[in-house]
Design an enzyme around this catalytic site. Sequence first.
Site, PDB file in Angstrom:
ATOM      1  N   LYS A 134      29.606 -10.055  73.757  1.00  0.00           N
ATOM      2  CA  LYS A 134      29.509  -9.298  72.368  1.00  0.00           C
ATOM      3  C   LYS A 134      28.066  -9.038  72.744  1.00  0.00           C
ATOM      4  O   LYS A 134      27.160  -9.929  71.298  1.00  0.00           O
ATOM      5  CB  LYS A 134      30.231  -9.284  71.964  1.00  0.00           C
ATOM      6  CG  LYS A 134      30.052  -8.742  70.515  1.00  0.00           C
ATOM      7  CD  LYS A 134      30.309  -7.265  70.263  1.00  0.00           C
ATOM      8  CE  LYS A 134      29.420  -6.467  68.803  1.00  0.00           C
ATOM      9  NZ  LYS A 134      27.939  -6.547  68.391  1.00  0.00           N
TER      10      LYS A 134
ATOM     11  N   GLY B 297      22.704 -14.980  65.424  1.00  0.00           N
ATOM     12  CA  GLY B 297      22.449 -14.242  64.018  1.00  0.00           C
ATOM     13  C   GLY B 297      22.637 -14.750  63.009  1.00  0.00           C
ATOM     14  O   GLY B 297      22.297 -15.893  62.890  1.00  0.00           O
ATOM     15  N   SER B 298      22.296 -13.997  62.482  1.00  0.00           N
ATOM     16  CA  SER B 298      22.275 -14.217  60.965  1.00  0.00           C
ATOM     17  C   SER B 298      23.040 -14.875  60.292  1.00  0.00           C
ATOM     18  O   SER B 298      24.208 -15.354  60.515  1.00  0.00           O
ATOM     19  CB  SER B 298      21.934 -12.351  60.262  1.00  0.00           C
ATOM     20  OG  SER B 298      23.719 -12.026  59.947  1.00  0.00           O
TER      21      SER B 298
ATOM     22  N   GLU C 170      24.254 -20.403  65.729  1.00  0.00           N
ATOM     23  CA  GLU C 170      22.297 -20.554  65.397  1.00  0.00           C
ATOM     24  C   GLU C 170      22.417 -19.852  64.447  1.00  0.00           C
ATOM     25  O   GLU C 170      22.234 -18.593  65.427  1.00  0.00           O
ATOM     26  CB  GLU C 170      21.627 -20.156  67.320  1.00  0.00           C
ATOM     27  CG  GLU C 170      22.364 -21.629  68.082  1.00  0.00           C
ATOM     28  CD  GLU C 170      21.873 -22.594  68.192  1.00  0.00           C
ATOM     29  OE1 GLU C 170      20.671 -22.503  67.184  1.00  0.00           O
ATOM     30  OE2 GLU C 170      21.777 -23.504  68.929  1.00  0.00           O
TER      31      GLU C 170
ATOM     32  N   CYS D 249      13.775 -15.902  65.577  1.00  0.00           N
ATOM     33  CA  CYS D 249      14.825 -17.070  63.959  1.00  0.00           C
ATOM     34  C   CYS D 249      13.367 -18.649  63.971  1.00  0.00           C
ATOM     35  O   CYS D 249      13.742 -18.611  63.123  1.00  0.00           O
ATOM     36  CB  CYS D 249      15.888 -17.281  65.338  1.00  0.00           C
ATOM     37  SG  CYS D 249      15.249 -18.698  66.940  1.00  0.00           S
TER      38      CYS D 249
ATOM     39  N   GLU E 206      14.245 -15.488  55.005  1.00  0.00           N
ATOM     40  CA  GLU E 206      14.172 -15.054  56.673  1.00  0.00           C
ATOM     41  C   GLU E 206      14.110 -13.378  56.281  1.00  0.00           C
ATOM     42  O   GLU E 206      14.120 -12.455  56.014  1.00  0.00           O
ATOM     43  CB  GLU E 206      15.157 -15.550  57.026  1.00  0.00           C
ATOM     44  CG  GLU E 206      14.474 -15.447  58.375  1.00  0.00           C
ATOM     45  CD  GLU E 206      15.405 -14.936  59.278  1.00  0.00           C
ATOM     46  OE1 GLU E 206      17.157 -14.701  58.950  1.00  0.00           O
ATOM     47  OE2 GLU E 206      15.593 -16.091  61.078  1.00  0.00           O
TER      48      GLU E 206
HETATM   49  P1  NAD Z   1      23.412 -10.163  62.735  1.00  0.00           P
HETATM   50  O1  NAD Z   1      24.246 -11.761  62.251  1.00  0.00           O
HETATM   51  O2  NAD Z   1      23.349  -8.467  62.646  1.00  0.00           O
HETATM   52  O3  NAD Z   1      24.030  -9.842  64.554  1.00  0.00           O
HETATM   53  C1  NAD Z   1      24.193 -10.947  65.238  1.00  0.00           C
HETATM   54  C2  NAD Z   1      25.922 -10.406  66.200  1.00  0.00           C
HETATM   55  O4  NAD Z   1      26.388 -10.181  65.396  1.00  0.00           O
HETATM   56  C3  NAD Z   1      25.517  -8.324  66.854  1.00  0.00           C
HETATM   57  O5  NAD Z   1      26.252  -9.114  68.368  1.00  0.00           O
HETATM   58  C4  NAD Z   1      26.303  -7.900  66.069  1.00  0.00           C
HETATM   59  O6  NAD Z   1      27.287  -7.112  66.015  1.00  0.00           O
HETATM   60  C5  NAD Z   1      27.260  -9.407  65.800  1.00  0.00           C
HETATM   61  N1  NAD Z   1      28.530  -9.020  64.326  1.00  0.00           N
HETATM   62  C6  NAD Z   1      28.084  -8.356  62.850  1.00  0.00           C
HETATM   63  N2  NAD Z   1      28.833  -8.622  62.445  1.00  0.00           N
HETATM   64  C7  NAD Z   1      29.686  -9.638  63.212  1.00  0.00           C
HETATM   65  C8  NAD Z   1      31.095 -10.049  62.668  1.00  0.00           C
HETATM   66  N3  NAD Z   1      31.471  -9.953  61.130  1.00  0.00           N
HETATM   67  N4  NAD Z   1      31.862 -10.586  63.014  1.00  0.00           N
HETATM   68  C9  NAD Z   1      31.425 -10.446  64.692  1.00  0.00           C
HETATM   69  N5  NAD Z   1      30.129 -10.958  64.594  1.00  0.00           N
HETATM   70  C10 NAD Z   1      29.379  -9.862  64.318  1.00  0.00           C
HETATM   71  O7  NAD Z   1      21.771 -10.416  63.069  1.00  0.00           O
HETATM   72  P2  NAD Z   1      21.034  -9.953  64.170  1.00  0.00           P
HETATM   73  O8  NAD Z   1      20.296  -9.567  63.248  1.00  0.00           O
HETATM   74  O9  NAD Z   1      21.322  -9.494  65.348  1.00  0.00           O
HETATM   75  O10 NAD Z   1      19.581 -11.483  64.389  1.00  0.00           O
HETATM   76  C11 NAD Z   1      19.281 -11.664  63.898  1.00  0.00           C
HETATM   77  C12 NAD Z   1      19.703 -12.636  63.344  1.00  0.00           C
HETATM   78  O11 NAD Z   1      19.778 -13.782  64.033  1.00  0.00           O
HETATM   79  C13 NAD Z   1      18.465 -13.096  62.258  1.00  0.00           C
HETATM   80  O12 NAD Z   1      18.628 -13.855  61.560  1.00  0.00           O
HETATM   81  C14 NAD Z   1      17.662 -14.464  63.123  1.00  0.00           C
HETATM   82  O13 NAD Z   1      16.815 -15.496  62.441  1.00  0.00           O
HETATM   83  C15 NAD Z   1      18.909 -14.485  63.377  1.00  0.00           C
HETATM   84  N6  NAD Z   1      18.461 -16.166  64.822  1.00  0.00           N
HETATM   85  C16 NAD Z   1      18.757 -17.013  65.514  1.00  0.00           C
HETATM   86  C17 NAD Z   1      18.097 -17.566  66.349  1.00  0.00           C
HETATM   87  C18 NAD Z   1      18.331 -19.635  66.388  1.00  0.00           C
HETATM   88  O14 NAD Z   1      18.554 -19.655  67.633  1.00  0.00           O
HETATM   89  N7  NAD Z   1      19.220 -19.782  65.665  1.00  0.00           N
HETATM   90  C19 NAD Z   1      18.170 -16.802  67.591  1.00  0.00           C
HETATM   91  C20 NAD Z   1      17.637 -15.773  67.302  1.00  0.00           C
HETATM   92  C21 NAD Z   1      18.107 -14.912  66.476  1.00  0.00           C
END
Ligand code: NAD
Length: 480
Positions: free
Chosen positions: A179, A232-233, A254, A288, A384
Amino acid sequence: MTTTTTELFLDGSWTGGGAGTFTAVNPSTGEAITEIASADAQDVNTAVAAATRALRGDWAAVPPSGKGALLHRLADLVERDADTLARLEALELGVPFGFASALFVPNLIGSLRYYAGWADKVNGEVISSDGYFGAPTHAYTRREPIGVIAAIVPWNAPLMILGWKLAPALATGNAVIVKPAEDATLSILHLAKLVQEAGFPSGTVQVLPGIGAVTGEALAVHPGVHKVSFTGSTETGRRILRNSAVNFKRTTLELGGKSPQVIFEDADLPSAIQGAAMGLFSNQGQVCAAGTRILVHRDVYDAVLDGLKAAAEAQVVGDPFDQATTMGPLVNGSQRDKVLGYVEKGKAEGATLVTGGSPVGGPGFFVNPAVFAGTNEHTIAREEIFGPVGTVIPFDNDAEAVALANDNDYGLAATVWTTDLGRAHSVSAALQAGAIGVNGWSPLGPQLPWGGLKASGVGRELGYEGVLANTEVKTVTIVL
Ligand code: NAD
């Protein structure tokens, strides 16, 4: 070269999505690039059924060395189309093309080749046991695939982060439903074309673009999905963890970070300043592991602050396809507004804005990189931001440096700048973070386990940890 598609890659075919389409936007101009098919819960059901068939049939029948060969074949195709893949990321994310070419695509290739090597080396163990009611036993473990894995990916480094999930999951025999993030789908759809060309059996890898709250949510609650590998977040990670409880899915999360970079008075200052700037401004700060809290010994504080101011002012903000550009736009308008909001908050709370922090005129979501002089209590040093905003904070001794570094909800990464070997080891041991770089910001490689402590996540990816995280252990005891 194949043509990039905008449809779902479902059970080996290309198809529209049950939820209609969503629009991919070019962040350099604010204009639409194309419409992308959006998967609904029914598409997720179809994908899970196809993945389950692959796991019971054609994919299970591919021997371990054959799985490795397919991963190498995919790596070959990514190498062939490296330019296209990097261009798609520059177009859709705004990352400078040179950065995507130098890091994101080679990192994906590295992960595919590293785990191609693991595919026929995933072994169990023979266990010495005490026997069974006086009878001797022969006991051993098997490392088996977990099953259907949902790989939910963020927008900031789509191909690189997908590689961390896809390569180990396939090497260990799982089926993967990807996804992508709404803002970063095109390069992953191109990768799906290459998966198809490489010859993976139908259902082994599927790509379902869509909205997080629809497609991502349907994957996280689906009883036929056995693991969610999410990047993600922190907020979405929490929700996925709750949703995964329905069938006790395995999870790797992550999440976000607020990583410190600790610069001691004995550091090689030019390298430390250059590295700290890299940790702040790479990928527009949308990283991140971004080193956004720069903790500096008071003896060298002014020199580092001046150096970071100069480094920020030397950034060339502009068209990601221009070779001179070092920073492109932020990924979308709301991310730009969020970053500018933090700059205002920093000023309002009394941190000193040393440079930058203003929007760049004209179309697109560009922001000038910002450096603040502040404290660890300012909101800009606690939350962040995910943009090019750093806070430089003084300390007087090692204990204070470690206390400040650890005084945050996150614990993803940290960087230590020192020429004292003993200090490098003792401070690394004391820092609460999943990955420490000494005299280099955020070293990454397929061999190096990656992941966070505290609010930065659960579990590890990459290295041998990636093999363990994608397999279940089964114990077999034969009573002799
Ligand atoms: P996000 O959490 O908004 O989205 C990440 C993914 O999750 C997207 O594909 C989104 O469509 C999906 N998503 C959103 N709501 C969901 C739900 N309810 N259920 C399942 N999936 C859902 O994050 P973002 O804005 O795309 O990315 C930025 C974040 O990612 C930052 O917080 C960053 O620190 C983090 N990040 C972490 C790492 C790591 O290795 N720790 C690496 C890169 C980014």
